[in-house]
Design an enzyme around this catalytic site. Sequence first.
Site, PDB file in Angstrom:
ATOM      1  NE  ARG A 140     -13.889   9.093  16.544  1.00 29.84           N
ATOM      2  CZ  ARG A 140     -14.998   8.870  17.243  1.00 29.84           C
ATOM      3  NH1 ARG A 140     -15.054   9.217  18.524  1.00 29.84           N
ATOM      4  NH2 ARG A 140     -16.038   8.307  16.677  1.00 29.84           N
TER       5      ARG A 140
ATOM      6  N   GLY B  86       0.816  -1.209   0.000  1.00 32.12           N
ATOM      7  CA  GLY B  86       0.000   0.000   0.000  1.00 32.12           C
ATOM      8  C   GLY B  86       0.852   1.261   0.000  1.00 32.12           C
TER       9      GLY B  86
ATOM     10  CE1 TYR C 143      -9.935  -0.656   8.102  1.00 31.25           C
ATOM     11  CE2 TYR C 143     -10.722   0.841   9.808  1.00 31.25           C
ATOM     12  CZ  TYR C 143      -9.708   0.381   8.991  1.00 31.25           C
ATOM     13  OH  TYR C 143      -8.459   0.956   9.071  1.00 31.25           O
TER      14      TYR C 143
ATOM     15  CB  SER D  18      -7.207   0.828  12.966  1.00 34.21           C
ATOM     16  OG  SER D  18      -8.196   1.824  13.162  1.00 34.21           O
TER      17      SER D  18
ATOM     18  CB  ALA E 106       1.051   4.019  -4.488  1.00 32.75           C
TER      19      ALA E 106
END
Length: 358
Positions: A257, A7, A189, A129, A9
């Site tokens: 956040r 990943g 996800y 994540s 790019a």
Amino acid sequence: MRVLVTGGAGFIGSAVIQELDRAGHQSVIIDSFRADVHAGDVPRSGLHRGSARFGPSSGPLIVADIRDHEAVTAAVVGVDAVVHLAAKVGLGVDLDDLEDYVSSNDLGTAVLLRAMARAGIGRLVLAGSMVVYGEGAYACAEHGPVVPAPRLESDLLSGHFEPPCPVCGQALSPGLVSEDAALDPRNGYAATKLHQEHLCAVWARETGGTVAALRFHNVYGPGMPRDTPYAGVAAIFRSALERGAAPTVLEDGKQRRDFVEVTDVARAVVAALTPREPIPAVRAYNIGSGRVGTIGELATLLAATMGGPPPVVTGGYRLGDVRHVTASSERAARELGWRARVSLMDGVRAFADAPMRL
């Protein structure tokens, strides 16, 4: 050090390649240039050398899917370490996305780990994540630390956004979550990101390799994809402002956040490749700015910086969203020698007119 960046790019990947170059490492890039991320930036498939867009030491650029056994097997030849960023990201639109998330993130990781095992590569930095935590840390005045249940749609519809104490139903105080907290992914996800960590742990046990799972918080900065269902909230807000529209903020805008700028994230990746002390077989690290902000604050700051209309708070919601999730990044400071440097004000100012992906 010669480092394969999957990943490479992409949004974070491009920043990592540049940071690797600055640190004197050589990179090999593999990226599928999937259309939902690189709509205006898709080269022909195959091998591309001399990738000057990333820096003088970057390349080759291999255009292939991370699930392609042959391409991945070729990509790992001669590398010393792997940074695994390739993934389908974002909350998703609906359950029709689930198969793509599982295939791209979990099967892709499995293909990579098998190739690494066969090539004898023992060092991996995984782009994890903060979504693996679900809700962040909470405490009840009466019952102490508690884990709230998923929020009910009936509560969200009536504008009750704060999760209550699961014991007494009273209001909770949000805090900072540590890497040792119980993990509770609450959308497709998130489930695949946690499964990536589990797969990497299996690989580490069976090969003797090491995994640094960097749990990125809300990453923003130059090179973000534009307004798509899978884009980060900063990109969605900026795209609205560029159209002359007010950014729309879900719930009441008070969702907490940690917004961390992409160059700081790239520095964390390189720090995890060259830590102060050897990393245990599997070690998770929160990668955040160390500053608690809100969704509404980001929208307001970006609108003011761009001279656009102030945000509109809609009261809407997405069922897969969590209310608050912020974390301590002290473990990364102690063990990797890394701290974020870019303030939210400086980061937003730079992001406001920086190039974005089509």
